[in-house]
Design a protein around this motif. Structure first.
Motif, short mmCIF file in Angstrom:
data_model
loop_
_atom_site.label_atom_id
_atom_site.label_comp_id
_atom_site.label_asym_id
_atom_site.label_seq_id
_atom_site.Cartn_x
_atom_site.Cartn_y
_atom_site.Cartn_z
N LEU A 80 0.82 -1.30 -0.34
CA LEU A 80 0.02 0.04 -0.23
C LEU A 80 0.65 1.70 0.19
O LEU A 80 0.75 2.01 -0.64
N CYS A 81 2.00 0.97 0.68
CA CYS A 81 3.06 2.42 0.72
C CYS A 81 3.26 3.20 -0.44
O CYS A 81 3.81 3.62 -1.01
N ALA A 82 4.01 1.49 -1.14
CA ALA A 82 4.69 1.50 -2.27
C ALA A 82 3.94 2.44 -3.16
O ALA A 82 3.64 3.05 -4.18
N SER A 83 2.39 1.94 -3.83
CA SER A 83 1.41 2.15 -4.28
C SER A 83 1.26 3.77 -4.29
O SER A 83 0.60 4.51 -4.94
N LEU A 84 0.88 4.37 -2.78
CA LEU A 84 0.65 5.35 -2.84
C LEU A 84 1.94 6.27 -3.35
O LEU A 84 1.72 7.35 -3.22
N THR A 85 2.86 6.14 -2.41
CA THR A 85 4.78 6.55 -3.28
C THR A 85 4.25 7.37 -4.55
O THR A 85 4.51 8.05 -5.19
N ALA A 86 4.36 6.21 -5.81
CA ALA A 86 4.27 5.70 -6.64
C ALA A 86 2.33 6.99 -7.46
O ALA A 86 3.13 7.67 -8.22
N ARG A 87 1.63 7.04 -6.36
CA ARG A 87 0.61 8.26 -7.16
C ARG A 87 1.30 9.89 -6.44
O ARG A 87 1.17 10.33 -7.44
N ILE A 88 1.28 9.49 -4.89
CA ILE A 88 1.67 10.83 -4.56
C ILE A 88 2.79 11.69 -5.31
O ILE A 88 2.73 12.65 -5.68
N PRO A 90 4.63 11.32 -7.96
CA PRO A 90 4.47 12.92 -9.11
C PRO A 90 3.55 13.54 -9.19
O PRO A 90 3.76 14.68 -10.09
N ALA A 91 2.18 13.36 -8.75
CA ALA A 91 0.95 14.92 -8.13
C ALA A 91 1.77 15.55 -7.67
O ALA A 91 1.64 16.99 -7.63
N LEU A 92 3.01 15.37 -6.65
CA LEU A 92 3.28 16.69 -6.18
C LEU A 92 4.95 17.30 -7.24
O LEU A 92 5.74 17.96 -6.87
N GLY A 93 4.74 16.76 -8.49
CA GLY A 93 5.71 17.16 -9.38
C GLY A 93 7.96 16.69 -8.50
O GLY A 93 8.58 16.94 -9.79
N ILE A 94 7.28 15.96 -8.34
CA ILE A 94 9.01 14.55 -8.04
C ILE A 94 8.69 13.95 -9.02
O ILE A 94 8.06 12.21 -9.25
N GLU A 95 9.89 13.57 -10.02
CA GLU A 95 8.91 13.15 -11.15
C GLU A 95 11.21 12.74 -11.41
O GLU A 95 11.69 13.85 -11.05
N GLY A 96 11.64 11.74 -12.92
CA GLY A 96 13.39 11.34 -12.99
C GLY A 96 13.45 11.20 -11.96
O GLY A 96 13.51 10.29 -11.24
N ALA A 98 14.46 12.79 -9.90
CA ALA A 98 14.56 13.51 -8.09
C ALA A 98 13.80 12.05 -7.76
O ALA A 98 13.46 11.76 -6.63
N TYR A 99 13.10 11.97 -8.64
CA TYR A 99 12.62 10.07 -7.53
C TYR A 99 12.61 8.98 -7.94
O TYR A 99 12.76 8.81 -6.48
N SER A 100 13.41 8.93 -8.39
CA SER A 100 15.17 8.50 -8.21
C SER A 100 15.54 8.16 -7.31
O SER A 100 15.48 7.70 -6.13
N TRP A 101 15.62 9.25 -6.90
CA TRP A 101 16.53 9.64 -5.52
C TRP A 101 15.66 9.69 -4.00
O TRP A 101 16.10 8.65 -3.09
N LEU A 102 13.94 9.98 -4.73
CA LEU A 102 13.37 9.50 -3.22
C LEU A 102 13.09 7.91 -3.10
O LEU A 102 12.75 8.10 -1.68
N LEU A 103 13.14 7.54 -4.29
CA LEU A 103 12.05 5.95 -4.30
C LEU A 103 13.62 5.49 -3.37
O LEU A 103 13.68 4.60 -2.73
N THR A 104 15.64 5.48 -4.03
CA THR A 104 16.61 5.56 -2.97
C THR A 104 16.14 5.55 -1.35
O THR A 104 16.53 4.41 -0.68
N ALA A 105 16.02 6.69 -1.13
CA ALA A 105 16.17 7.13 0.22
C ALA A 105 14.54 6.38 0.88
O ALA A 105 14.67 5.93 1.84
N ALA A 106 13.78 6.43 0.37
CA ALA A 106 12.44 5.63 1.48
C ALA A 106 12.49 4.45 0.99
O ALA A 106 12.59 3.58 2.06
#
Length: 349
Positions: A80-88, A90-96, A98-106
């Protein structure tokens, strides 16, 4: 030399075909159902929901039910947390990038926290390898299916695995007494060890993820979470030598597994055939995982990659390349983390 010798040594069996069959059925039924109804976009959620059946493999029924209930519930939370992360995000403008680094941190946080939870509940297999894999793989999916459908598939698969785990109670010869499992209590020393182990997972996964992300951005590699998964493999073991051996076996098993996978891909299998291969590999992995990690890894590699191909078809050659590169990076980091304390003690001495 001892590490190499362990790759050719088979441990004693303990009715391993029983849990292996349960796990194979637990992943086959949901995946073949999704194949037949044309919803392979939900396959990854079924695959990770099926991890419920991996836990409590040789425990009495009452203890197995508790282990699988806790493990399954926790895995559903991760999904659930992973699916919500993938949705929230991009909605906040975190893509490309930036999202790679967010995913690594999470994923790094998941590695540490899941390790603590699993150890506190004394679940077996230990560690957070499955949770790292589930969170990062699902959070990496750009085209997410409807959340309620994804979670429904994951929940139904987890429930199916719970039922399969209890199915042998139908046979009187396999039935174990139903007793409430004793409450889990930890000494102060155990609690300290749990948090230290969680710290080790945090460091290994974070370091491997950082290196893999940097290398991936420069050389065009993907699936950096595979490095994070490989990095925590050496952390499971009773001695430094055994942990280093697991890292070596991870790399060697991956190489052989990729050769096996390449041979199967030459046959250009259709989706239902891929599901059969996944079930067979799940059976093989569980059959050998407690006896010979190298052999188990030969089955785990095509299992993981076929599950990826089933959910989101991509160029198989890129998958093969990414898998070996990320595995080498992760295993090297994991071995470095487990040997660092011993090296530091020798330097200080």
């Amino acid at each position: 030399m001892k590490a190499v010798a362990e790759m050719f040594t088979m441990g004693p069996g303990n009715k391993d075909h029983h849990p292996a069959l349960r796990c194979a059925v637990g992943v086959f039924v949901p995946l073949i159902t999704l194949t037949l109804i044309g919803r392979l976009d939900l396959a990854v959620f079924a695959s990770f929901g099926a991890f419920t059946g991996i836990y409590g493999r040789n425990e009495p029924h009452s203890a197995r039910f508790r282990s699988q209930l806790r493990a399954g519930g926790f895995m559903l939370l991760i999904i659930l947390c992973a699916s919500l992360t993938a949705r929230i995000a991009p909605a906040l403008g975190i893509e490309g990038v930036a999202y790679s680094w967010l995913l690594t941190a999470a994923t790094t946080l998941v590695a540490g926290l899941a390790s603590v939870v699993v150890a506190a509940w004394r679940l077996r297999p230990g560690g957070s390898l499955f949770h790292i894999f589930a969170f990062a793989a699902i959070a990496s999916i750009t085209a997410q299916p409807p959340l309620w459908e994804a979670m429904l598939v994951a929940v139904l698969t987890a429930v199916l695995c719970l039922l399969i785990g209890m199915s042998s109670r139908v046979l009187k010869s396999h039935r174990t007494p139903w007793k409430r499992p004793p409450r889990i209590r930890h000494t102060e020393l155990e609690r300290r060890a749990i948090w230290l182990e969680g710290g080790g997972y945090l460091v290994a996964a974070g370091l491997a993820g950082t290196i893999a992300t940097l290398v991936g951005q420069k050389l065009g590699f993907g699936h950096t979470y595979w490095a994070m998964v490989a990095a925590v493999v050496p952390l499971v073991g009773h001695s430094t030598r055994h942990r280093v051996s697991r890292g070596i076996q991870r790399i060697a098993g991956t190489v052989i597994g990729l050769v096996l996978l390449a041979g199967i891909l030459l046959l250009n299998p259709v989706p239902w055939a891929m599901v059969l291969v996944i079930a067979a590999c799940q059976f093989g992995a569980e059959l050998f995982i407690a006896r010979q990690y190298f052999v188990a890894q030969v089955f785990v590699t095509p299992l993981a990659l076929f599950a990826t191909l089933l959910a989101a078809p991509v160029d198989p050659n890129l998958l093969l390349r990414d898998r070996i590169v990320e595995t080498v990076i992760g295993a090297a980091v994991g071995v470095a983390v487990v040997t660092a304390p011993a090296v530091w003690r020798r330097i200080r001495a």
